[in-house]
Write a protein that holds these residues in place. Structure first.
Motif, short mmCIF file in Angstrom:
data_model
loop_
_atom_site.label_atom_id
_atom_site.label_comp_id
_atom_site.label_asym_id
_atom_site.label_seq_id
_atom_site.Cartn_x
_atom_site.Cartn_y
_atom_site.Cartn_z
N LEU A 1 0.82 -1.21 0.00
CA LEU A 1 0.00 0.00 0.00
C LEU A 1 0.85 1.26 0.00
CD1 LEU A 1 -2.66 -1.06 2.68
CD2 LEU A 1 -2.81 -1.29 0.20
N CYS A 2 2.08 1.15 0.55
CA CYS A 2 2.90 2.35 0.72
C CYS A 2 4.35 2.17 0.29
CB CYS A 2 2.86 2.80 2.18
SG CYS A 2 3.43 1.55 3.37
N GLU A 3 4.80 0.95 0.07
CA GLU A 3 6.20 0.67 -0.20
C GLU A 3 6.51 0.95 -1.68
OE1 GLU A 3 3.88 -1.36 0.91
OE2 GLU A 3 4.58 -2.68 2.52
N LEU A 4 7.24 2.04 -1.93
CA LEU A 4 7.47 2.47 -3.30
C LEU A 4 8.37 1.52 -4.08
CD1 LEU A 4 7.88 6.30 -2.65
CD2 LEU A 4 5.89 5.11 -3.57
N ASN A 5 9.18 0.72 -3.37
CA ASN A 5 10.07 -0.20 -4.08
C ASN A 5 9.34 -1.41 -4.66
OD1 ASN A 5 9.81 -0.76 -1.23
ND2 ASN A 5 11.27 -2.43 -1.48
N TYR A 6 8.04 -1.54 -4.39
CA TYR A 6 7.25 -2.62 -4.99
C TYR A 6 6.57 -2.18 -6.28
CZ TYR A 6 7.81 -5.05 -0.50
OH TYR A 6 8.33 -5.66 0.62
N THR A 7 6.75 -0.94 -6.68
CA THR A 7 6.19 -0.44 -7.94
C THR A 7 7.32 0.17 -8.75
OG1 THR A 7 5.56 1.57 -6.72
CG2 THR A 7 3.83 -0.04 -7.14
N HIS B 1 -1.56 3.63 5.79
CA HIS B 1 -0.28 3.47 5.11
C HIS B 1 -0.14 4.61 4.09
CE1 HIS B 1 0.80 -1.06 5.87
NE2 HIS B 1 0.50 -0.39 6.98
N MET B 2 1.00 5.29 4.11
CA MET B 2 1.20 6.44 3.25
C MET B 2 2.54 6.34 2.52
SD MET B 2 -0.17 9.53 5.70
CE MET B 2 0.08 10.72 4.40
N SER B 3 2.58 6.92 1.31
CA SER B 3 3.82 7.11 0.57
C SER B 3 4.06 8.61 0.51
CB SER B 3 3.72 6.54 -0.85
OG SER B 3 3.39 5.17 -0.81
N TYR B 4 5.32 9.01 0.63
CA TYR B 4 5.65 10.43 0.73
C TYR B 4 6.88 10.72 -0.14
CZ TYR B 4 8.75 13.90 3.04
OH TYR B 4 9.65 14.89 3.32
N VAL B 5 6.79 11.76 -0.98
CA VAL B 5 7.92 12.13 -1.85
C VAL B 5 8.09 13.63 -1.90
CG1 VAL B 5 7.68 10.07 -3.32
CG2 VAL B 5 6.48 12.19 -3.93
N ARG B 6 9.31 14.02 -2.29
CA ARG B 6 9.62 15.44 -2.50
C ARG B 6 10.28 15.59 -3.86
NH1 ARG B 6 13.51 17.62 1.54
NH2 ARG B 6 14.54 15.62 1.22
N GLY B 7 10.11 16.75 -4.46
CA GLY B 7 10.73 17.02 -5.76
C GLY B 7 9.78 16.77 -6.92
N GLU B 8 9.89 17.56 -7.95
CA GLU B 8 8.95 17.53 -9.07
C GLU B 8 8.87 16.15 -9.74
OE1 GLU B 8 8.19 19.91 -13.30
OE2 GLU B 8 9.53 20.76 -11.78
N ALA B 9 10.02 15.53 -10.00
CA ALA B 9 10.02 14.23 -10.68
C ALA B 9 9.37 13.16 -9.81
CB ALA B 9 11.45 13.84 -11.04
N ASN B 10 9.65 13.18 -8.52
CA ASN B 10 9.08 12.18 -7.62
C ASN B 10 7.58 12.37 -7.44
OD1 ASN B 10 11.46 10.77 -7.13
ND2 ASN B 10 12.06 12.13 -5.45
N MET C 1 -7.47 4.52 -1.93
CA MET C 1 -6.22 5.28 -1.86
C MET C 1 -6.49 6.72 -2.29
SD MET C 1 -2.54 4.54 -3.73
CE MET C 1 -2.16 3.11 -2.71
N GLU C 2 -5.89 7.67 -1.58
CA GLU C 2 -6.02 9.09 -1.90
C GLU C 2 -4.66 9.66 -2.23
OE1 GLU C 2 -8.73 11.33 0.94
OE2 GLU C 2 -8.33 9.51 2.11
N ASP D 1 -6.40 3.89 4.21
CA ASP D 1 -6.70 3.61 5.62
C ASP D 1 -6.74 2.13 5.98
OD1 ASP D 1 -6.86 6.28 6.35
OD2 ASP D 1 -8.97 6.43 5.76
N SER D 2 -6.60 1.24 5.00
CA SER D 2 -6.73 -0.20 5.28
C SER D 2 -5.40 -0.85 5.66
CB SER D 2 -7.34 -0.93 4.08
OG SER D 2 -6.56 -0.71 2.91
N GLY D 3 -4.37 -0.06 5.93
CA GLY D 3 -3.09 -0.61 6.33
C GLY D 3 -3.11 -1.10 7.77
N THR D 4 -2.04 -1.78 8.17
CA THR D 4 -1.97 -2.35 9.53
C THR D 4 -0.57 -2.23 10.10
OG1 THR D 4 -1.57 -4.55 8.58
CG2 THR D 4 -3.83 -4.04 9.23
N ASP D 5 -0.51 -2.21 11.43
CA ASP D 5 0.73 -2.40 12.18
C ASP D 5 0.63 -3.78 12.81
OD1 ASP D 5 3.22 -1.32 13.59
OD2 ASP D 5 1.98 -1.85 15.31
N VAL D 6 1.63 -4.62 12.60
CA VAL D 6 1.58 -6.01 13.08
C VAL D 6 2.74 -6.28 14.03
CG1 VAL D 6 1.44 -8.45 12.45
CG2 VAL D 6 0.50 -6.72 10.90
#
Length: 512
Positions: free
Chosen positions: A62-68, A116-125, A145-146, A177-182
């Motif tokens: 849901l949030c891990e950018l290295n999986y996409t 779960h959130m993904s966060y980036v900075r910079g125009e290309a990202n 996802m929003e 919002d459907s993420g989890t801490d396990v």
């Protein structure tokens, strides 16, 4: 010298979440099988599964950018994300079955809802994240996802990260919002308590010295009882090696040809941890960033809310470290003794190929606390050194092997099962997404190692895991039904509601 000899149907080496999962599955499928567990340490879940030795993310992409992966034309390939999400759903279903069957209780002791959130900075990202969001939103697995690049909206989602932030570059995030801490440590201990109640023999402080195949096809293990110093004999039809970083040495001792030409490279993780309530209460999410250019996938920085022993804390990292140990409790000679004639060239090739990783690890090792704080301030501009402590997390052993695509000495960053051709022994190697996909991985072990029984077992497997053998991305109705039912059983809806009410009260108190 002890004369103790134990004959079992199954021996599980290592008392981590993988052995716990396989043992629990097998006990449901064939209750009369004798299962024996051998663990070197004094308790279950003390190495990689321990709650302080991993980030506690329910990895569902849901949030891990290295999986996409961003393609050359700017489109984003989400096939790996779909695969990992489907695998995590199997874990949710199995945990729900255990709760519904009253085999384990109090799911809130090991799983909590968390955005779960993904966060980036910079125009290309930002452009990449927008494209990723659009691609994922078309899949039923990522509905809800929003995306936002509006600082005001981001301040609602991640107030601690946006407070006093300079808006000198584009910034964006996605949220679901459907993420989890396990808490995988707590889950592991629950499962072993259940197995103990089912007459599974669990031997702590027992170290496996050797594994040998006998003439009648059984596996004979010489095991040292570390409490008494005596040596015991344990025999089984099937052996599972789920010893974390210790699995590679045991696989080599087994002598199976499938274990040849495989090496391992140990990487330790360090995290910054904050328990100051005034800071902790300002953040409620797992926020994953993007790894810096040249950094390996396991270095993706993230800021996580954690629930451990019913206490909320924040964790930031990971920072990479290096130790030649394959386990936190291992030996300084682990790396050296893992190099054998059959994997020497593989290991040398890996060293030549991964000079950038070596450089990265050296740079990470040389970081001072203040330099680590500067990296944290990319996430939390106002972070104060006195609020954060450095903790050493678990050791991970990245698999090195020869592949068609990568050639000799290719470093692998996933989880891998190595099994004998006759299915009599299997070993688990590798790291992330690891524990999150334990049920999927153990079902693969069952499929590979018990093909004769699989057809007979399938009805029970489908009872425990309704989507077994079914593509959820191709059956969105079933996915939604299972997502809602598992959330209900695991208490994720009720917990999320009470958390939201609590957060609203805190905001109201702050405003007033």
């Amino acid at each position: 010298m002890s004369n103790k000899q134990t004959n079992s149907d199954v021996i599980l080496i290592g008392a981590g979440v993988m052995s716990a999962t396989l043992g629990t599955l097998l006990k449901e499928l064939v209750p009369d099988w004798k299962i024996t567990v051998l663990e070197k340490l004094a308790a279950a879940g003390e190495e990689s599964s321990n709650e302080w030795n991993n980030a506690g993310t329910g990895h569902s992409a849901l949030c891990e950018l290295n999986y996409t992966v961003e393609k050359s034309d700017g489109t984003v390939d989400i096939s790996k994300a779909i695969k990992i999400n489907e695998q995590f759903q199997l874990s949710r279903q199995f945990w729900s079955y255990l709760v519904e069957s009253k085999l384990i209780r109090n799911p809130q002791d090991f799983i909590m809802p968390l955005p779960h959130m993904s966060y980036v900075r910079g125009e290309a990202n930002v452009k990449f994240l927008k494209n990723r969001y659009e691609a994922m939103s078309r899949s039923p697995l990522f509905q809800g996802m929003e995306f936002s690049d509006d600082p005001a909206k981001l301040a609602e989602w991640i107030p601690l990260m946006m407070k006093n932030r300079k808006h000198d570059e584009p910034i964006a995030a996605t949220k679901i919002d459907s993420g989890t801490d396990v808490n995988f440590g707590a889950l592991t201990r629950m499962l072993f308590e259940h197995l103990k109640s089912k007459n599974v023999e669990i031997n702590y402080k027992h170290s496996v010295n050797s594994l040998k195949r006998t003439s009648d096809g059984l596996w004979n293990l010489k095991v040292k009882n570390l409490a008494t110093g005596s040596v015991e004999q344990h025999t089984a039809k099937f052996v599972f090696i789920g010893a974390g970083g210790g699995s590679l040495h045991l696989l080599q001792k087994s002598g199976i040809p499938e274990g040849r030409h495989i090496g391992g490279f140990p990487v330790s993780g360090l995290f910054m941890v904050c328990t100051n309530p005034q800071v902790v209460e300002q953040h409620h999410a797992k926020v994953y960033g993007k790894a810096s250019v040249g950094a390996p996938p396991m270095s993706v920085p993230h800021l996580d809310t954690r629930y451990i022993d019913n206490k909320k804390s924040l964790l930031f990292g990971p920072f990479a470290g290096f130790s030649p140990k394959f386990l936190k409790t291992g030996s300084m000679f682990d790396l050296v003794t893992s190099v054998k004639p059959d994997n020497l060239i593989t290991m040398l090739a890996a060293g030549a190929k991964n000079m950038a990783l070596t450089k990265y690890l050296i740079q990470q090792l040389m970081l001072s606390k203040e330099q680590r704080m500067e990296e944290l301030r990319d996430f939390i501009p106002d972070a104060r050194s006195e609020d954060w402590d450095l903790v050493v997390a678990g050791q991970r052993v990245q698999v090195i092997k020869d592949t068609v695509e990568g050639g000799k000495g290719t470093l692998q960053f996933g989880t891998e099962v190595v099994s004998a051709a006759d299915g009599s022994i299997a070993a688990l190697l590798g790291a992330s997404p690891g524990a999150s996909t334990a049920v999927h991985v153990m079902l693969e072990v069952i499929k590979k190692c018990f093909p004769q029984q699989l057809k007979e077992w399938e009805p029970k497997i489908k009872e425990m895991i309704p989507s077994y053998g079914v593509s959820l991305v191709e059956n969105p109705g079933l996915f939604q039904e299972l997502l809602e039912s598992t959330a209900q059983t695991l208490g994720l809806n009720e917990t999320a509601s009470s958390q939201k009410a609590g957060e609203q009260k805190k905001v109201q108190r702050t405003v007033s």
